[in-house]
Enzyme design. Structure first.
Site, short mmCIF file in Angstrom:
data_model
loop_
_atom_site.label_atom_id
_atom_site.label_comp_id
_atom_site.label_asym_id
_atom_site.label_seq_id
_atom_site.Cartn_x
_atom_site.Cartn_y
_atom_site.Cartn_z
N TYR A 1 6.21 1.65 -23.34
CA TYR A 1 5.88 2.36 -24.57
C TYR A 1 6.93 3.34 -25.08
O TYR A 1 6.86 3.78 -26.22
CB TYR A 1 4.56 3.12 -24.39
CG TYR A 1 3.41 2.21 -24.05
CD1 TYR A 1 2.93 1.29 -24.97
CD2 TYR A 1 2.81 2.25 -22.80
CE1 TYR A 1 1.88 0.43 -24.66
CE2 TYR A 1 1.76 1.41 -22.48
CZ TYR A 1 1.30 0.51 -23.42
OH TYR A 1 0.26 -0.34 -23.10
N ASN B 1 -5.44 -9.14 -19.43
CA ASN B 1 -5.81 -8.05 -20.33
C ASN B 1 -6.62 -8.64 -21.47
O ASN B 1 -6.12 -9.48 -22.22
CB ASN B 1 -4.53 -7.38 -20.86
CG ASN B 1 -4.80 -6.14 -21.67
OD1 ASN B 1 -5.78 -6.05 -22.39
ND2 ASN B 1 -3.91 -5.17 -21.55
N GLU C 1 -5.54 5.49 -20.85
CA GLU C 1 -4.78 4.80 -21.89
C GLU C 1 -5.20 5.24 -23.29
O GLU C 1 -4.96 4.55 -24.28
CB GLU C 1 -4.96 3.29 -21.74
CG GLU C 1 -4.44 2.74 -20.43
CD GLU C 1 -4.71 1.25 -20.29
OE1 GLU C 1 -3.99 0.46 -20.93
OE2 GLU C 1 -5.65 0.88 -19.56
N ARG D 1 -4.34 -11.63 -22.80
CA ARG D 1 -2.96 -11.82 -22.36
C ARG D 1 -2.93 -11.86 -20.85
O ARG D 1 -3.54 -11.01 -20.18
CB ARG D 1 -2.10 -10.67 -22.86
CG ARG D 1 -0.60 -10.93 -22.84
CD ARG D 1 0.19 -9.67 -23.05
NE ARG D 1 0.15 -8.81 -21.87
CZ ARG D 1 -0.31 -7.55 -21.87
NH1 ARG D 1 -0.77 -7.02 -22.99
NH2 ARG D 1 -0.31 -6.85 -20.74
N SER E 1 -1.86 -0.79 -18.42
CA SER E 1 -0.61 -0.18 -18.90
C SER E 1 0.28 0.33 -17.77
O SER E 1 1.07 1.25 -17.95
CB SER E 1 -0.90 0.98 -19.88
OG SER E 1 -1.45 0.49 -21.08
N GLU F 1 -2.47 -10.35 -13.45
CA GLU F 1 -3.67 -9.76 -14.04
C GLU F 1 -3.87 -10.31 -15.44
O GLU F 1 -3.01 -11.01 -15.99
CB GLU F 1 -3.57 -8.23 -14.07
CG GLU F 1 -2.39 -7.71 -14.87
CD GLU F 1 -2.27 -6.20 -14.78
OE1 GLU F 1 -2.93 -5.52 -15.60
OE2 GLU F 1 -1.54 -5.71 -13.91
N ASP G 1 -0.59 -11.80 -17.40
CA ASP G 1 0.72 -11.40 -16.89
C ASP G 1 1.05 -12.20 -15.64
O ASP G 1 0.20 -12.37 -14.75
CB ASP G 1 0.73 -9.90 -16.58
CG ASP G 1 0.56 -9.06 -17.84
OD1 ASP G 1 0.89 -9.56 -18.93
OD2 ASP G 1 0.10 -7.91 -17.72
N GLY H 1 -2.78 -4.42 -26.19
CA GLY H 1 -2.26 -3.41 -27.10
C GLY H 1 -1.77 -4.00 -28.41
O GLY H 1 -1.37 -5.16 -28.47
#
Length: 309
Positions: free
Chosen positions: A215, A271, A17, A254, A147, A269, A256, A275
């Site tokens: 992205y 994070n 990443e 964050r 990602s 998951e 998900d 990002g």
């Protein structure tokens, strides 16, 4: 702003990443500079530069590294050893959060909703995995990547070998879990505040929210706040807060979530170094909560004034 002293924005690194991290780090650096903070970009690929942070007079670090080496507790351990306060969660939480299998095991131990999974040994057939998971439609994903790197959806034996190759089975830990048809949600936490939920909707050219959809695609769009009824939204917000807390996460992150067709939420998951690109989700949720990008960056950095090195 002088209370922050000299701030290192750690970005880049060597993970899959890296390119995303370079963009995120640059955005954070520019936001700090706009607010008069003495910020400097430091690419963690230069390990000596990281080890010299103390000698160079840095007072704190903003960790904008994604993936292994920067989001898994390694850089956090180095900063702790150097005595430099840093943004985000500590060593243990980061190490757990980076490993999707370990994260789900902790969540399951607290009774939180997670999908059945299995760690591939590399010699299983498609039919064997179907029997283990009791489904014929499942995700293959690296357990230690973010990602959506290396993730595939497998619905038949013809897609099996390509998915194994894409996930690099044999080179790293790879997991499988049932595919959930439903709505993809994400929920951010900043300074113990659960931000408005976001629903992610990918275009017709994407089967799921993969790296390209995240992205590069122009047909991915986001609904914030997610169009859910108040009770369900509150339920998912509470679930997010608990998922964050049981990992001993702090500062920001964050979670998900998949919402299946029966409106049951499933934790996927977490994070802990999200990002901060133009396509990123935490800035979108923060904006909905009344925080612009600069205010969000400052709020994350401010927590280093209270957290120990």
């Amino acid at each position: 702003m002088k209370q922050f002293g000299k701030v290192a924005v750690l970005y880049g690194g060597d993970s899959a990443e890296r390119e995303v991290s370079l963009i995120s780090g640059q955005a954070v650096y520019e936001a700090l500079c706009r607010q008069g903070i003495d910020a400097h970009l430091v690419d963690s690929r230069d390990r000596q530069a990281v080890l010299n942070l103390g000698n160079q007079g840095f007072d704190r670090a903003f960790v904008m590294l994604h993936g292994r080496g920067g989001e898994d507790g390694q850089i956090q351990g180095v900063l702790q050893w150097l005595g430099i306060p840093y943004t985000g969660s500590g060593v243990m939480a980061c190490a757990l959060a980076m490993d999707k299998i370990m994260t789900k095991q902790v969540w399951a131990s607290y009774g939180l909703p997670v999908l059945k999974d299995y760690v591939l040994q590399g010699n299983e057939s498609y039919d064997e995995v179907c029997a283990l998971l009791k489904v014929r439609d499942f995700a293959v994903k690296p357990a230690l990547e973010g990602s959506s790197v290396g993730i595939s959806r497998v619905r038949n034996a013809g897609e099996w070998q390509a998915a194994l190759s894409h996930a690099k089975v044999g080179e790293q830990k790879v997991m499988v879990e049932p595919w959930v048809e439903g709505r993809e949600l994400t929920c951010a936490v900043v300074d113990n505040q659960v931000l408005p939920l976001i629903e992610i909707i990918t275009g017709k050219t994407h089967d799921f929210y993969d790296f390209h959809a995240k992205y590069q695609a122009e047909d991915t769009y986001y609904l914030c706040p997610a169009p859910l009824d108040a009770d369900l939204s509150a339920e998912i917000a509470a679930l997010t807060a608990k998922a964050f807390a049981v990992l001993d996460a702090r500062a920001w992150g964050r979670v998900d979530i998949m919402l299946d067709q029966e409106n049951r939420p499933w934790l996927l998951e977490i994070n802990l170094a999200p990002g901060m690109t133009s396509h990123s989700l935490v800035p979108q949720a923060a904006a909905q909560a009344g925080m612009d990008f600069d205010a969000l960056v400052l709020r994350v950095l401010t927590q280093t004034l209270e957290s120990p090195a």
